[in-house]
Enzyme design. Structure first.
Site: not given
Ligand SMILES: Cc1cc2nc3c(=O)[nH]c(=O)nc-3n(C[C@H](O)[C@H](O)[C@H](O)COP(=O)(O)OP(=O)(O)OC[C@H]3O[C@@H](n4cnc5c(N)ncnc54)[C@H](O)[C@@H]3O)c2cc1C
Length: 384
Positions: A94, A129, A135, A370
């Protein structure tokens, strides 16, 4: 402090949500948690009750309830009953998929998806993702290549909620043929129905919110027609940015609702349990902790309620919403931790709502962008 957010219509809607909660969710939720999956019957029951696709206009089968206070009521009721995985599943459907279709979808796409999203016969995911890019979405590698008037999509997504149980996903794919980090106009959005070449991976074993399925998706040369393109080619990231206020607001609302619910539950628990001949709540430490927590709950509610009003008026910016998400999700993370401590050993036992809320709310500082990214966008706006 008395809140002034809701009126009579919202309270009537709350009664419907409460009844749905006790009739459909309470008897089954533990089994769904164990199975890591909710059945389609939960979605269709929610659809019958008028709890899905709230913002869908009447011409596409909805009730046109774009007022975000109705979504807030639902989140509050799911938080009170600790059915947080349902809140997550509805949020993706939603708050994430629907606004993109409403804002940028063609009438053909709306006709194909919206009535089913309202009835619960079509369950949706948002697939942004990837294993190599979260991110930084400009790093995604899933590509869509033209095939006459159609498109072929190939790539992999991860962490996709409703990924196994759903019928299709809103997919962000690279459409400029490039490799390496893309430009802002290198990406497009497609609404992709499950079909040949659209494969789901196995369940990802999450620490909380287990009743909501989360999986990898694999696209192997999936054929989608030109009608499945959402809006125009090359504007996918721009569209996603346009919907950031609602996605971030939704996480702030859920955070605030869980914080209030766990505070209320903890007050009761500390009144019911005794040690050293006194109730736990009679220790000064407990009362000081609860005093701090209640103050934080009310400050958060006031801030988030203000954001909800701004959203309804169309004035909530993406950075306003980033601050609300940052504040509320950090608060609920801290509040569930401190409430868990006030439960002693029982706080560590999953049967207790505080343990489930602690695990569930840990997600809220991570997904939907994040909190480091929230700080980054807020900081960049400050720096000008
Ligand atoms: C249970 C769950 C459900 C989810 N559901 C969905 C979904 O339905 N659809 C979807 O598309 N995604 C989904 N996600 C993905 C979620 O949005 C991402 O996990 C999130 O955006 C972070 O991306 P990443 O895990 O690749 O972390 P990364 O981007 O690898 O980040 C790792 C760390 O580095 C930090 N970091 C990265 N860039 C920077 C920066 N420029 N400055 C400072 N720190 C930084 C981050 O804050 C984090 O602490 C889900 C995640 C989970 C765990």
């Amino acid at each position: 402090m008395k809140r002034h957010l809701f009126d009579e219509d919202h309270e009537l809607f709350r009664e419907v949500a409460t009844e749905f909660n006790s009739r459909e969710l309470a008897p089954n939720y533990a089994a769904w948690d164990a199975a890591h999956m909710m059945p389609r019957s939960m979605w269709t029951a929610a659809g019958e009750q008028g709890l899905l696709g709230l913002a869908v206009p009447e011409e596409f089968g909805g009730m046109g309830m774009a007022d975000y206070r109705f979504r807030t009521v639902l989140d509050e009721e799911f938080a009170k009953s600790n059915h947080l995985a349902v809140a997550l599943a509805f949020h993706l459907h939603d708050d994430m998929v629907l606004p993109h279709l409403l804002a940028y979808g063609s009438d053909e796409l709306k006709t194909a998806w919206l009535p089913g999203m309202v009835s619960g016969e079509k369950v949706t995911s948002i697939a942004m993702t990837e294993p190599g890019a979260g991110s930084d979405l400009r790093g995604i590698r899933t590509k869509a290549v033209r095939d006459g008037d159609d498109w072929r999509i190939t790539g992999q997504k991860t962490f996709i909620g409703n990924g196994i149980s759903g019928d299709g996903a809103l997919v962000l794919a690279r459409t400029d043929g490039g490799t390496g980090r893309g430009a802002r106009d290198s990406f497009s959005l497609f609404m992709v129905e499950k079909t040949e070449g659209y494969n789901t991976g196995s369940q990802l074993d999450k620490m909380g919110l287990k009743a909501s399925d989360t999986a990898e998706l694999f696209f192997d040369n999936v054929l989608v027609t030109g009608a499945n393109l959402v809006g125009e080619v090359g504007r996918g990231l721009e569209y996603a940015a346009g919907q950031l206020p609602q996605g971030r607001l939704a996480i702030a609302v859920a955070s605030s609702a869980v914080a209030r619910a766990i505070y209320t539950e903890t007050v009761q628990y500390t009144k019911d349990r005794n040690a050293f001949g006194e109730r736990i709540i009679d220790f000064q430490n407990s009362r000081f902790e609860l005093a701090d927590i209640l103050t934080e709950v009310e400050v958060t509610e006031a801030y988030v309620d203000n954001a909800i009003r701004a959203f309804n008026e169309g004035t909530l910016s993406a950075t306003d919403a980033a601050r609300a998400k940052l504040w509320a999700s950090e608060r609920v993370k801290s509040i569930t931790d401190r409430c868990l401590q006030l439960h002693g050993g029982y706080g560590y036992i999953l049967e207790y709502p505080v343990a489930q809320a602690f695990l569930a709310s840990r997600l809220l500082t991570i997904f939907g962008g994040t909190n480091e990214i929230m700080r980054d966008v807020i900081g960049r706006e400050i720096a000008g």
